[in-house]
Motif scaffolding. Structure first.
Motif, short mmCIF file in Angstrom:
data_model
loop_
_atom_site.label_atom_id
_atom_site.label_comp_id
_atom_site.label_asym_id
_atom_site.label_seq_id
_atom_site.Cartn_x
_atom_site.Cartn_y
_atom_site.Cartn_z
N GLU A 1 8.88 -6.35 -15.87
CA GLU A 1 8.45 -6.37 -13.99
C GLU A 1 7.09 -6.57 -14.10
N PHE A 2 6.92 -6.54 -12.60
CA PHE A 2 5.28 -7.05 -12.30
C PHE A 2 5.08 -5.73 -11.38
N SER A 3 4.31 -5.30 -12.83
CA SER A 3 4.89 -3.09 -11.16
C SER A 3 3.69 -3.62 -10.15
N VAL A 4 2.97 -3.80 -10.77
CA VAL A 4 1.40 -4.05 -9.35
C VAL A 4 1.71 -5.33 -8.79
N LEU A 5 1.78 -5.55 -6.94
CA LEU A 5 1.82 -6.60 -6.98
C LEU A 5 0.36 -6.15 -5.70
N SER A 6 -0.27 -7.52 -5.33
CA SER A 6 -1.30 -7.22 -4.71
C SER A 6 -1.06 -8.54 -3.24
N HIS A 7 -1.61 -8.17 -1.54
CA HIS A 7 -1.29 -8.76 -0.90
C HIS A 7 -2.89 -8.85 -0.31
N GLU A 8 -3.15 -10.19 -0.51
CA GLU A 8 -4.76 -10.14 0.69
C GLU A 8 -5.11 -10.87 1.91
N GLY A 9 -5.06 -10.39 3.21
CA GLY A 9 -4.43 -10.71 4.76
C GLY A 9 -6.34 -10.68 5.19
N LYS A 10 -6.80 -11.30 5.98
CA LYS A 10 -7.80 -11.63 6.76
C LYS A 10 -8.21 -10.04 7.17
N ARG A 11 -7.69 -9.43 7.41
CA ARG A 11 -7.67 -8.11 8.21
C ARG A 11 -8.12 -6.91 7.61
N LYS A 12 -5.66 -7.99 7.25
CA LYS A 12 -5.26 -5.82 5.91
C LYS A 12 -4.66 -6.20 5.63
N SER A 13 -4.62 -5.96 4.51
CA SER A 13 -4.27 -6.36 2.78
C SER A 13 -2.71 -4.58 2.29
N ILE A 14 -1.83 -5.26 1.51
CA ILE A 14 -1.03 -4.99 1.08
C ILE A 14 -0.85 -5.09 0.11
N HIS A 15 -0.74 -3.27 -0.97
CA HIS A 15 -0.37 -3.41 -2.14
C HIS A 15 0.52 -2.99 -2.89
N ILE A 16 1.29 -3.13 -4.02
CA ILE A 16 2.18 -2.53 -3.87
C ILE A 16 2.85 -2.45 -5.15
N THR A 17 3.49 -0.81 -5.76
CA THR A 17 3.22 -0.36 -7.11
C THR A 17 4.34 -0.09 -6.67
N ILE A 18 5.40 -0.40 -8.02
CA ILE A 18 6.56 -0.12 -8.57
C ILE A 18 6.69 1.40 -9.03
N VAL A 19 6.97 2.66 -8.62
CA VAL A 19 6.57 3.83 -9.53
C VAL A 19 7.47 4.31 -10.39
N ASP A 20 8.52 4.31 -11.52
CA ASP A 20 8.87 4.42 -12.40
C ASP A 20 9.89 3.78 -12.67
N SER A 21 9.79 2.22 -11.88
CA SER A 21 11.03 1.19 -12.26
C SER A 21 11.92 1.30 -10.96
N ARG A 22 12.10 2.23 -10.10
CA ARG A 22 13.17 3.24 -9.50
C ARG A 22 12.75 2.75 -7.62
N VAL A 23 11.06 3.27 -6.97
CA VAL A 23 10.83 2.84 -5.99
C VAL A 23 9.74 2.79 -5.31
N ILE A 24 9.32 1.67 -4.54
CA ILE A 24 8.41 0.72 -4.03
C ILE A 24 7.24 1.68 -3.37
N LEU A 25 5.99 1.56 -3.63
CA LEU A 25 4.85 2.17 -3.24
C LEU A 25 4.00 1.37 -2.06
N VAL A 26 3.58 0.76 -0.65
CA VAL A 26 3.26 0.17 -0.08
C VAL A 26 2.20 0.54 0.32
N ILE A 27 0.87 0.32 -0.26
CA ILE A 27 -0.22 1.03 0.31
C ILE A 27 -1.09 -0.37 1.47
#
Lengths: 195, 164
Positions: B78-104
Motif C-alpha cells: 500500500e501507499f501509507s501516506v498520500l498528500s494532495h496540495e491545493g491553493k488554499r487547503k491541502s489534504i494529508h492522508i495516512t493509513i493507520v495500521d492498514s485498517r483506518v484512514i486518517l484525513v487531515i
C-alpha cells in the motif's frame, strides 16, 4: 461491513448497485436522490467521465429513520459497468452489506448481464463473500422498451437461486424504491441474524 | 456478511475523539477525520462541521483503495501516506495500521512537515485503540451479549416501519 456506533447510536450499512454498463445503476441513484426529502439525504457524489459514464463510483448517503433509538443510515454506491473498469468494481465491493444487481432487460444485453453477474460472483469470492449468502436483490430495468427479454428467461439466466427480483423503469422511478426497500430490509435482517 | 461489523462503544469513541482533537490542535489543522477503509466516518475534530464529512469519507476510502490498487501493480502492499496540495487547503492522508484512514485538512496556518510529524505520532496512538478494540471484541462475552440483546429486539415490524 456495517458500522455500529453505540455512542452516537447509529448503524451505517453499505449497499452497492452492480450490473453491466448502461443498465441504469446511476439512474436509480439519481431518482432516489431527487425523490428523497432533503433532511434524509446527503450530497450525491458522481465520479463520472465528461460523457456522464461512471468512472469510479456514485455515492449517495441516506438516513432512513430510527430503529430502537438507533439512526439507520445506508450508503449507496454504484460501480462503473464497463468491462474495462474491473479493478474499480472490485474495490467498491469491499465491505459491502447488500447488493442490487441492475440488469438491462433488452434482449441484446443478456450476454452483458450474465457476464456482469459472473464478474460479481468472482469479485465477491475474492473478498471472501459467497453470493448465495449476501443480501442480494435483482432489478430487471428498462422494462418499458420494446425489445425486452421475457422475465422467465431473465430469471433463468440471472436468478438461478430464485431470489427476490423487481421489474423497473428507473428513469421514471418505477420499481426503484421497491428494490431499495427490499435490499435494505434484507441487510437489516442479516445484521440481526449475524448476532 | 454483517458478522464483520465494526462495533464502537463509548470508551473507544472517547479515546479516538480525544486523540483526534489533540492531533488537530498540535498540527494546527483545519479539521481531522477518521474513516474506515470501507468509507464509514468514525470520528472528527476541528472545523469538521464545515465540510461534508460523509462525502469526504467515501472519497477518501475510494482514493486509498485506488492508490492501493496502483501499489499492487508495482509490488507494494500500500501507499501509507498520500498528500494532495491545493491553493488554499491541502489534504494529508495516512493509513493507520492498514485498517483506518486518517484525513487531515490544513491551510497556511500549518505546514506539510508539521502535519506529517503529528500524523505519524497520532497514528501509533490510534492503532493501539483499534488493536485493543479487537481484543475487547474477542475477549468480552458480555459485550457480545449486549449487542445480541439489542439486535434481537429489532423486529420485522421495526424494519417495515422505516419504510413507511
Amino acid at each position: 461491513m456495517s458500522f455500529i456506533n453505540f455512542t452516537t447510536r447509529e448503524i451505517s450499512c453499505k449497499i452497492v448497485y452492480y450490473g453491466p454498463g448502461l443498465s441504469g445503476k446511476t439512474t436509480n441513484l439519481h431518482w432516489i436522490y431527487n425523490h428523497t426529502e432533503s433532511d434524509r439525504k446527503g450530497k450525491l457524489i458522481s465520479l463520472a467521465t465528461e460523457t456522464e459514464r461512471t468512472l469510479f463510483f456514485d455515492f449517495l448517503p441516506l438516513a432512513l429513520g430510527k430503529i430502537e433509538g438507533f439512526g439507520v443510515r445506508f450508503h449507496l454506491y454504484t460501480v462503473p459497468g464497463q468491462v474495462f473498469y474491473a479493478a474499480s468494481r472490485k474495490l467498491i465491493l469491499k465491505g459491502v452489506d447488500g447488493i442490487v444487481f441492475t440488469a438491462d432487460s433488452q434482449i441484446e444485453r443478456m450476454e452483458a448481464n450474465m457476464e456482469s453477474m459472473d464478474d460479481l460472483r468472482q469479485n465477491l469470492e475474492e473478498h471472501g463473500y459467497d453470493i448465495r449468502n449476501i443480501p442480494l436483490t435483482i432489478q430487471y430495468n428498462k422494462r418499458d422498451l420494446p425489445n425486452v427479454a421475457p422475465l422467465e428467461e431473465m430469471n433463468r439466466h440471472l436468478n438461478p437461486m430464485n431470489g427476490e427480483w423487481f421489474e423497473a423503469v428507473a428513469f421514471y422511478g418505477t420499481g426503484v424504491y421497491e428494490t431499495l426497500k427490499d435490499v435494505a430490509k434484507k441487510v437489516l435482517k442479516d445484521l440481526r441474524k449475524a448476532r | 456478511m454483517s458478522s464483520f461489523s465494526l462495533v464502537m462503544h463509548d470508551a473507544e469513541f472517547e479515546r479516538i475523539g480525544s486523540a483526534l482533537t489533540e492531533l488537530c490542535t498540535s498540527s494546527r489543522a483545519f479539521a481531522v477525520f477518521l474513516v474506515d477503509k470501507n468509507g464509514q466516518l468514525i470520528g472528527t475534530a476541528g472545523e469538521s462541521a464545515r465540510i461534508d464529512g460523509t462525502g469526504l469519507a467515501s472519497l477518501a476510502a475510494g482514493t486509498v483503495a485506488a492508490t492501493g490498487g496502483m501499489a499492487g501493480l508495482i509490488g507494494e502492499d500500500e501507499f501509507s501516506v498520500l498528500s494532495h496540495e491545493g491553493k488554499r487547503k491541502s489534504i494529508h492522508i495516512t493509513i493507520v495500521d492498514s485498517r483506518v484512514i486518517l484525513v487531515i485538512i490544513f491551510d497556511d496556518r500549518s505546514s506539510l512537515g508539521l502535519v506529517r510529524l503529528r500524523a505519524r505520532q497520532a497514528s501509533g496512538k490510534l492503532a493501539r485503540v483499534f488493536r485493543e478494540l479487537d481484543l475487547k471484541v474477542e475477549e468480552s462475552a458480555n459485550e457480545d451479549q449486549m449487542n445480541e440483546a439489542f439486535f434481537s429486539e429489532i423486529t420485522d415490524e421495526d424494519i417495515d416501519r422505516l419504510f413507511g
